[in-house]
Write an enzyme that holds these catalytic residues in place. Structure first.
Site, PDB file in Angstrom:
ATOM      1  N   HIS A  36      23.063   3.168  40.476  1.00  0.00           N
ATOM      2  CA  HIS A  36      22.258   2.745  39.334  1.00  0.00           C
ATOM      3  C   HIS A  36      23.072   2.819  38.038  1.00  0.00           C
ATOM      4  O   HIS A  36      22.829   3.657  37.170  1.00  0.00           O
ATOM      5  CB  HIS A  36      20.987   3.599  39.229  1.00  0.00           C
ATOM      6  N   CYS A  92      24.482   8.173  50.619  1.00  0.00           N
ATOM      7  CA  CYS A  92      24.888   9.545  50.311  1.00  0.00           C
ATOM      8  C   CYS A  92      24.417  10.481  51.423  1.00  0.00           C
ATOM      9  O   CYS A  92      23.258  10.403  51.848  1.00  0.00           O
ATOM     10  CB  CYS A  92      24.280   9.974  48.980  1.00  0.00           C
ATOM     11  N   HIS A 120      10.951   4.237  44.409  1.00  0.00           N
ATOM     12  CA  HIS A 120      12.404   4.434  44.367  1.00  0.00           C
ATOM     13  C   HIS A 120      13.007   4.079  45.726  1.00  0.00           C
ATOM     14  O   HIS A 120      12.453   4.430  46.766  1.00  0.00           O
ATOM     15  CB  HIS A 120      12.728   5.890  44.016  1.00  0.00           C
ATOM     16  N   GLU A 122      15.458   5.225  47.417  1.00  0.00           N
ATOM     17  CA  GLU A 122      15.728   6.391  48.274  1.00  0.00           C
ATOM     18  C   GLU A 122      14.476   6.821  49.022  1.00  0.00           C
ATOM     19  O   GLU A 122      14.502   7.066  50.234  1.00  0.00           O
ATOM     20  CB  GLU A 122      16.256   7.558  47.433  1.00  0.00           C
ATOM     21  N   SER A 214      18.053   4.801  36.430  1.00  0.00           N
ATOM     22  CA  SER A 214      18.550   5.899  37.262  1.00  0.00           C
ATOM     23  C   SER A 214      17.616   7.096  37.174  1.00  0.00           C
ATOM     24  O   SER A 214      17.391   7.644  36.090  1.00  0.00           O
ATOM     25  CB  SER A 214      19.959   6.306  36.803  1.00  0.00           C
ATOM     26  N   ASN A 216      17.981  10.228  38.270  1.00  0.00           N
ATOM     27  CA  ASN A 216      18.586  11.503  37.854  1.00  0.00           C
ATOM     28  C   ASN A 216      18.938  11.495  36.374  1.00  0.00           C
ATOM     29  O   ASN A 216      18.837  12.522  35.707  1.00  0.00           O
ATOM     30  CB  ASN A 216      19.797  11.845  38.732  1.00  0.00           C
ATOM     31  N   SER A 258      25.614   8.537  38.255  1.00  0.00           N
ATOM     32  CA  SER A 258      26.232   7.226  38.501  1.00  0.00           C
ATOM     33  C   SER A 258      27.051   6.734  37.311  1.00  0.00           C
ATOM     34  O   SER A 258      27.436   5.568  37.255  1.00  0.00           O
ATOM     35  CB  SER A 258      25.143   6.189  38.832  1.00  0.00           C
TER      36      SER A 258
END
EC number: 1.17.7.4
Length: 277
Positions: A36, A92, A120, A122, A214, A216, A258
Site C-alpha cells: 500500500h 507476508c 481489507h 488481508e 495503508s 498500519n 510500506s
C-alpha cells in the site's frame, strides 16, 4: 527545530521481502497492489515492469504473477493455479500464519472470530480459509447480539492495536466455554506503534509518511494524533506545508510499513529546507 525519526519505522520484513522478489522477478503482474504505497508501486512499474492488476480476470498475456503481501483469497489462488502462468508468492509470512490457523481451527470444529476490517484484502484472504463460520469485527459491541458457539478461535489482522484485540478476547472469554487465542499481530506493528507513541509524547508536531490506504499507517497516525494534536499524514514531501512547523521546537517523523527510505529522506530534506530555527 529538532527533527527526530522514530526508533522503529518504515519497511517491515514482509514488505522488504516482497519488493526484493518483485525486483528480481521483473516483467510481471501483481494481483492487487503489491504493497500500500503508490510511489513505490510506480517505481516498480517504471524500473522493473511490474504492473498492478485489479484482479485475476484482468490477466491476459502475462507469464508471471506475483501474489501481493496481503495475500489473496483461497478461491482466487485456486483459480490462479488453473492458468498457464508462473506464480510467485509474496504473501507476508505473518499473513500466511492466520490463514493457516483459520483453516486448521475450522477443521477442528471451531468457529472463527477475526478482529479486523472486513474490506481489507488481508482479512478477506484470511476469512476465505474458514470452513465453518467466521465473524469479522472491529468492536466487541458487534458480538453482543450474536449467538456464539461453545468453541471459538480468535485471530487478528496483523496491523491492529494489541489492546483493542484484547478487548475482543476478554469479551469472548466470558461468552464461550472454549476460546483459542492466537496472537497474529505482527511484531513490527508492536515496535512501530510503541516507537511513535514515545516520540509523539515529546513532539509538538508529528509527520507520518505512508499510503493513505495503508491500515498500519493509519494506525500510526491515530496514535500520533492522540498524543500530539498537530499531527499530519502525508504520502510524499509535496504535501508538506511550511506553516505546520512555524514556532515548533520538536518535529517527530514516522512511516508506515510500506514506506521506502527514499521517500522518508525526501520528506526530511524538505522540512530542513523550510529553514525553521
Amino acid at each position: 527545530m529538532i527533527i527526530e525519526l522514530a526508533k522503529n519505522y518504515g519497511f517491515c520484513f514482509g514488505v522488504k521481502r516482497a519488493i526484493k522478489k518483485a525486483e528480481q522477478i521483473k516483467d510481471a503482474a501483481t494481483i492487487g497492489p503489491l504493497i500500500h504505497n503508490n510511489e513505490e508501486i510506480s517505481r516498480l512499474q517504471k524500473n522493473f515492469n511490474v504492473k498492478t492488476l485489479e484482479n485475476i480476470k484482468s490477466l491476459s498475456n502475462e507469464t508471471k504473477a506475483i501474489i501481493r503481501t496481503h495475500g489473496i483469497t483461497k478461491q482466487d489462488l485456486e483459480e490462479l493455479r488453473k492458468k498457464d502462468i508462473e506464480i510467485f508468492d509474496a504473501t507476508c509470512p505473518f499473513v500466511t500464519k492466520p490463514q493457516q490457523i483459520c483453516e486448521q481451527m475450522s477443521k477442528e470444529g471451531y468457529e472463527i472470530v477475526i478482529f479486523g476490517d472486513e474490506n481489507h484484502p488481508e482479512v478477506k484472504g484470511v476469512k476465505s480459509y474458514v470452513n465453518t463460520k467466521a465473524y469479522v469485527v472491529l468492536d466487541k459491541k458487534e458480538l453482543q447480539n450474536i449467538k456464539l458457539p461453545s468453541k471459538i478461535a480468535v485471530v487478528s489482522q496483523t496491523t491492529k492495536k494489541p489492546e483493542h484485540f484484547m478487548e475482543i478476547v476478554n469479551f469472548l472469554m466470558l461468552k464461550a466455554k472454549e476460546v483459542r487465542v492466537f496472537n497474529t499481530i505482527c511484531d513490527a506493528t508492536f515496535k512501530n506503534q510503541d516507537a511513535i507513541k514515545e516520540l509523539s509524547l515529546k513532539s509538538d508536531v508529528m509527520v507520518v509518511v505512508g499510503g493513505k490506504n495503508s491500515a498500519n499507517t493509519k494506525q500510526l497516525f491515530l496514535i500520533a494524533k492522540t498524543n500530539c494534536e498537530d499531527s499530519y499524514l502525508i504520502e510524499t514531501e509535496e504535501e508538506l506545508k511550511k506553516e505546520w512547523f512555524l514556532d515548533k521546537k520538536h518535529c517527530g517523523i514516522s512511516a508506515g510499513a510500506s514506506t521506502p527510505d527514499w521517500i522518508i529522506q525526501k520528506v526530511i530534506a524538505k522540512i530542513e529546507n523550510f529553514g525553521i530555527n
